[in-house]
Design an enzyme around this catalytic site. Structure first.
Site, PDB file in Angstrom:
ATOM      1  CD  GLU A   1     -11.445  -1.067  -7.497  1.00  0.00           C
ATOM      2  OE1 GLU A   1     -12.550  -0.637  -7.084  1.00  0.00           O
ATOM      3  OE2 GLU A   1     -10.432  -1.135  -6.783  1.00  0.00           O
TER       4      GLU A   1
ATOM      5  NE  ARG B   1      -3.903   2.766  -0.389  1.00  0.00           N
ATOM      6  CZ  ARG B   1      -5.070   2.678   0.218  1.00  0.00           C
ATOM      7  NH1 ARG B   1      -5.628   3.757   0.719  1.00  0.00           N
ATOM      8  NH2 ARG B   1      -5.682   1.521   0.344  1.00  0.00           N
TER       9      ARG B   1
ATOM     10  CD  GLU C   1      -3.050  -1.033   0.203  1.00  0.00           C
ATOM     11  OE1 GLU C   1      -3.115  -0.023  -0.515  1.00  0.00           O
ATOM     12  OE2 GLU C   1      -3.852  -1.982   0.114  1.00  0.00           O
TER      13      GLU C   1
ATOM     14  CG  ASP D   1      -6.773  -6.795  -7.154  1.00  0.00           C
ATOM     15  OD1 ASP D   1      -5.698  -7.157  -6.665  1.00  0.00           O
ATOM     16  OD2 ASP D   1      -7.551  -6.020  -6.566  1.00  0.00           O
TER      17      ASP D   1
ATOM     18  CB  THR E   1      -2.712  -0.816  -9.325  1.00  0.00           C
ATOM     19  OG1 THR E   1      -3.949  -1.464  -9.053  1.00  0.00           O
ATOM     20  CG2 THR E   1      -1.932  -0.630  -8.032  1.00  0.00           C
TER      21      THR E   1
HETATM   22  C1  DMJ Z   1      -6.743   0.864  -4.560  1.00  0.00           C
HETATM   23  O1  DMJ Z   1      -5.864   1.143  -3.527  1.00  0.00           O
HETATM   24  C2  DMJ Z   1      -6.016   0.249  -5.734  1.00  0.00           C
HETATM   25  O2  DMJ Z   1      -6.798   0.414  -6.874  1.00  0.00           O
HETATM   26  C3  DMJ Z   1      -5.715  -1.215  -5.520  1.00  0.00           C
HETATM   27  O3  DMJ Z   1      -5.084  -1.795  -6.616  1.00  0.00           O
HETATM   28  C4  DMJ Z   1      -6.996  -1.958  -5.224  1.00  0.00           C
HETATM   29  N1  DMJ Z   1      -7.722  -1.375  -4.140  1.00  0.00           N
HETATM   30  C5  DMJ Z   1      -7.864   0.036  -3.999  1.00  0.00           C
HETATM   31  C6  DMJ Z   1      -9.183   0.603  -4.373  1.00  0.00           C
HETATM   32  O4  DMJ Z   1     -10.267  -0.197  -4.290  1.00  0.00           O
END
Ligand code: DMJ
Length: 470
Positions: free
Chosen positions: A357, A103, A99, A225, A444
């Site tokens: 998403e 992020r 994370e 994912d 992502t």
């Molecule tokens: C986000 O932090 C990113 O898109 C991650 O890859 C998946 N989960 C969250 C949002 O749902």
């Protein structure tokens, strides 16, 4: 109603409406939570995220959205603050390596790419160095104390944790010319790709993994994912030069189609091998965007049309998540067949935490097909959020039950609300020039990174060369 002329120019009044909500969210963070990870919009204070440990999550995650949406001054304000407050020195306890990479590190790199202020890269480099010990004990450790370098004892993690930090570390390596960042992410990617080659069926990954085991369920939701997403996007990031990685993605897509993609009563699903049959969850809804992007970037591939068909089918299933009677989307819905034919979707998890998403995939579908239907769907989503999740005193909040007439608010504005959800909703209504899908790649966490042939390439293990291949 927008016309096809508006594909180039965007829809100015709608783009302005989304910009207003970006500012609404950002101003609330500035007023009540400045410097902390998350705004608590109901109690009007800041909070520390257990995943990020106090690294100023929302501030850093939001910067490139602010730049793209025309609020460069706000990003410059963050740059000035970061000069005095290195995020790495603020954290308390162990943070999630994944994370923090997507992020905070991704946020700083996206900020540097879109804004150009050198402090963003300097802070990214410091954070990258602080994360490196997580790659030095065996393959990977999922949590680390950024101030002491102490890593968590657990050697169990998800495939997504390990397989979706390559875009960030490769870009950091290129920009800083420090090979350590590249080696760390490349080593973990190679390790995972070898596991994919010896998986049963090959190329499909279970969510949880250790050095000896992988869980048996197969799906495309949380835990796995963005591993799939990064196979494609790392190839794209490197200037689409690495044929072995392209082939790996194509074989993975073939396996996903062979084993998991199913159509029931005209609705497309990612039917997992466990309890995921005929249901759709929000996290899986990155998949329409991934299949559409792969199809568009590989027009000569013999399965490009198949993947685009899947993307469109899954997109329409994912949009069902927003068809709750009153509010924004639910987290998960299941398709229930009707007795005399036909059927409907039932909410199986009624929570909403402002996830991105569906908006993400709508944006990619819109850009790759130029079909304004997807932009219209994005506008529906935006209005749903604005009507149900906007907090009158400032910011946005999740909802505990989107089926309730007056759902209780969740006292968190997740960092990905501005970083991702609002970014995609804005780009859907903005002029095409606001973002170039071929010359940049969105991580992502929707951070803007360069596509460049100057990117170092990580060798892809081959099936023949793998000691594990069957
Ligand atoms: C986000 O932090 C990113 O898109 C991650 O890859 C998946 N989960 C969250 C949002 O749902």
């Amino acid at each position: 109603m927008p016309t096809s002329d508006s594909i180039q120019t965007g829809v100015p009044n709608r783009a302005a409406a989304v910009q207003a909500e970006i500012l609404w969210s950002w101003n609330a963070y500035k007023k009540d939570a400045w410097g902390s990870d998350e705004l608590k919009p109901v109690s009007r204070r800041g909070g520390r995220s257990a995943l990020l440990g106090g690294a100023s999550g929302t501030m850093v995650d939001s910067i490139d959205t602010l730049v793209l949406a025309g609020f460069r001054d706000e990003s410059s304000r963050v740059a000035r603050w970061l000069k005095q407050h290195p995020p790495t020195e603020h954290t308390k306890g162990q943070v999630s390596v994944f994370e923090t990479s997507i992020r905070v590190l991704g946020g700083l790199l996206g900020a540097y790419t879109t804004h150009g202020e050198p402090i963003f890269l300097r802070r990214a480099e410091e954070l990258g160095r602080a994360l490196l010990p997580a790659f030095r004990r065996g393959v990977f450790r999922p949590a680390i104390d950024l101030r002491t370098g102490q890593v968590s004892p657990t050697r169990r993690y998800t495939v997504a944790e390990l397989g979706s930090l390559q875009l960030e570390f490769y870009e950091l390596a290129r920009l800083t010319k420090n090979r350590d960042f590249f080696d760390a992410a490349c080593k973990t990617h190679q390790w995972l790709l070898r596991r994919a080659l010896r998986a049963d069926p090959p190329y499909l990954m279970g969510g949880t993994i250790t050095s000896t085991h992988m869980s048996t369920e197969r799906h495309m939701g949380g835990g796995v994912d963005s591993y799939y997403e990064y196979l494609l996007k790392v190839w794209h990031q490197g200037g689409r030069r690495q044929d072995e990685l392209r082939d790996f993605y194509q074989k993975t897509s073939d396996a996903l189609h062979q084993h998991l993609i199913r159509v029931h009563d005209g609705h497309t699903f990612v039917s997992g091998t466990a309890a995921h049959k005929k249901s759709i969850d929000h996290l899986t809804c990155f998949a329409p965007g991934m299949f559409a992007l792969g199809s568009a970037l590989m027009p000569g591939w013999r399965h490009a049309a198949r993947d685009m068909t899947t993307a469109k089918g899954l997109m329409s299933t994912c949009f069902r998540l927003y068809q709750t009677p009153r509010h924004a989307s639910c987290e998960e819905a299941r398709y229930v067949e009707g007795k005399g034919g036909g059927g409907g979707f039932r909410v199986t998890n009624p929570v909403n935490i402002l996830r991105p998403e569906v908006a993400e995939s709508l944006f990619v579908l819109f850009r790759t097909t130029r079909d304004t239907r997807y932009r219209e769907m994005g506008w529906v989503i935006f209005e749903r959020f604005r009507n149900s999740s906007r907090v009158p005193s400032g910011g946005y909040a999740g909802l505990q039950n989107v089926q309730a007439r007056r759902p209780r608010r969740i006292d968190t504005m997740e960092t990905f609300w501005v970083a991702e959800t609002l970014k995609y909703l804005y780009l859907l209504q903005a002029p095409l020039g606001a973002f170039d899908l071929e010359r940049s790649v969105l991580s992502t966490e929707a951070h803007v990174l360069n596509v460049t042939s100057a990117m170092p390439l990580c060798k892809v293990p081959s099936r023949a060369a793998s000691p594990y291949a069957k």
